[in-house]
Design an enzyme around this catalytic site. Structure first.
Site, mmCIF file in Angstrom:
data_model
loop_
_atom_site.group_PDB
_atom_site.id
_atom_site.type_symbol
_atom_site.label_atom_id
_atom_site.label_comp_id
_atom_site.label_asym_id
_atom_site.label_seq_id
_atom_site.Cartn_x
_atom_site.Cartn_y
_atom_site.Cartn_z
ATOM 1 N N ASN A 99 -6.214 -4.452 -5.619
ATOM 2 C CA ASN A 99 -7.378 -3.868 -4.955
ATOM 3 C C ASN A 99 -7.216 -2.389 -4.622
ATOM 4 O O ASN A 99 -8.215 -1.710 -4.373
ATOM 5 C CB ASN A 99 -7.612 -4.707 -3.678
ATOM 6 C CG ASN A 99 -8.460 -4.031 -2.675
ATOM 7 O OD1 ASN A 99 -9.679 -3.954 -2.858
ATOM 8 N ND2 ASN A 99 -7.852 -3.500 -1.615
ATOM 9 N N ASP A 133 0.868 -1.189 0.000
ATOM 10 C CA ASP A 133 0.000 0.000 0.000
ATOM 11 C C ASP A 133 0.900 1.233 0.000
ATOM 12 O O ASP A 133 2.084 1.159 0.304
ATOM 13 C CB ASP A 133 -0.857 -0.013 1.285
ATOM 14 C CG ASP A 133 -2.128 0.818 1.174
ATOM 15 O OD1 ASP A 133 -3.218 0.233 1.163
ATOM 16 O OD2 ASP A 133 -2.032 2.070 1.099
ATOM 17 N N TYR A 180 -14.484 7.351 -11.979
ATOM 18 C CA TYR A 180 -14.551 6.106 -11.201
ATOM 19 C C TYR A 180 -15.287 5.030 -12.006
ATOM 20 O O TYR A 180 -14.837 3.892 -12.098
ATOM 21 C CB TYR A 180 -15.257 6.386 -9.867
ATOM 22 C CG TYR A 180 -15.161 5.271 -8.862
ATOM 23 C CD1 TYR A 180 -14.007 5.095 -8.093
ATOM 24 C CD2 TYR A 180 -16.208 4.375 -8.663
ATOM 25 C CE1 TYR A 180 -13.915 4.065 -7.164
ATOM 26 C CE2 TYR A 180 -16.132 3.345 -7.738
ATOM 27 C CZ TYR A 180 -14.982 3.203 -6.987
ATOM 28 O OH TYR A 180 -14.887 2.174 -6.063
ATOM 29 N N THR A 188 -15.637 1.218 4.802
ATOM 30 C CA THR A 188 -14.161 1.187 4.775
ATOM 31 C C THR A 188 -13.653 2.620 4.939
ATOM 32 O O THR A 188 -14.453 3.565 5.022
ATOM 33 C CB THR A 188 -13.648 0.665 3.419
ATOM 34 O OG1 THR A 188 -14.019 1.620 2.404
ATOM 35 C CG2 THR A 188 -14.190 -0.692 3.052
#
Ligand SMILES: NC(=O)c1ccc[n+]([C@@H]2O[C@H](COP(=O)([O-])OP(=O)(O)OC[C@H]3O[C@@H](n4cnc5c(N)ncnc54)[C@H](O)[C@@H]3O)[C@@H](O)[C@H]2O)c1
Length: 253
Positions: free
Chosen positions: A91, A38, A157, A192
């Site tokens: 992801n 990440d 998006y 999240t």
């Protein structure tokens, strides 16, 4: 640790938070050694600590998926650390600005496409090279319900996530005979870091998201992670090129 991913090595991008963290933990519970990657290094360390505390195996690596050199280093480091790469969960992603097509800032368009679409391609490009040497592998890319339907006010998006599904199908066809399966997961609303920061910026965002869901609630990251682990496991051995909605029925309407 024993399970569906015993003796496998898994790479998870966006592993510092949300769906990525839950998936890294779930893969480790199934026996995989997990490289947690990440931009957020501290978040990666926390995920790795949670895995270690549960008796699993993990290492961390900082990556910016929007930069090819960074992704290449990540894949090389994963293979150097654990000796192989069997499973990948691509992801990492960002929400980006909201705005209709005619008003959307070009800068945001390029940023969202760079992370959410080009980033997935860079990851697949370098992962697949190693999987071909290994003789096989399995990949899951995170798309979204926004990869299956339009969502007013999120042109970049939606375009990026539709693109992720296209890339997924294409790679699935290209490598089907070489024992590499490539699928996408399409979450609906999930609680999240991404949706919690949207909720801070737009009060009531999460409640509105929940009301839009047929089940009347958003998902917890673990509910997406279980689908990801299954798609990466031998249980999904005849599945490739599929975009699996895990969305509480959102796109069933
Ligand atoms: N939360 C939802 O409702 C939802 C719904 C559908 C799809 N998704 C997708 O799920 C994925 C995970 O998001 P989440 O909801 O867990 O959000 P999150 O914000 O909790 O996690 C995303 C992670 O990606 C990392 N990241 C962002 N840009 C990066 C970059 N350039 N390089 C490396 N890492 C980077 C962030 O640091 C963060 O840790 C994203 O692709 C998102 O688009 C989320």
């Amino acid at each position: 640790m024993s399970g569906d991913c015993q003796d496998k090595v898994a790479l998870v991008t966006g592993g510092a938070s949300g769906i990525g963290r839950a998936s890294a933990l779930a893969l480790a519970r199934e026996g995989a050694a997990v490289m947690v990657a990440d931009l957020d290094h501290d978040g990666c360390e926390t995920t790795a600590r949670l895995i270690h505390n549960a008796g699993g195996t993990a290492a961390v690596h900082g990556v910016n998926v929007a930069e090819e050199d960074s992704v290449e280093r990540l894949v090389r480091e994963t293979v150097n650390t654990f000796g192989r790469l069997d499973l990948a969960f691509n992801n990492a992603g960002i929400g980006g600005a909201m705005g209709k097509t005619a008003d959307y800032p070009s800068e945001d368009w390029h940023r969202v496409l760079a992370v959410n679409l080009t980033g997935v391609w860079y990851c697949m490009k370098h992962e697949i090279r190693h999987m071909l040497e290994l003789g096989g592998g399995a990949i899951v890319n995170t798309a979204s319900i926004a990869g299956l339907i339009g969502m007013s006010g999120a042109p970049a998006y939606v375009a990026a996530k539709h693109g992720v599904i296209g890339l997924t199908k294409n790679a699935a066809l290209e490598y089907a005979k070489q024992n590499i399966r490539v699928n996408a997961v399409c979450p609906g609303g999930v609680r999240t870091g991404m949706t919690e920061s949207a909720d801070k910026a737009i009060p009531g965002f999460l409640d509105k998201l929940a009301r839009l869901e047929p089940m009347g609630r958003v998902a917890e990251p673990e509910e997406i992670a279980s689908a990801v682990v299954w798609l990466l496991s031998g249980g999904a051995s005849f599945m490739t090129g599929h975009a699996l909605a895990v969305d509480g029925g959102y796109v069933a309407r």
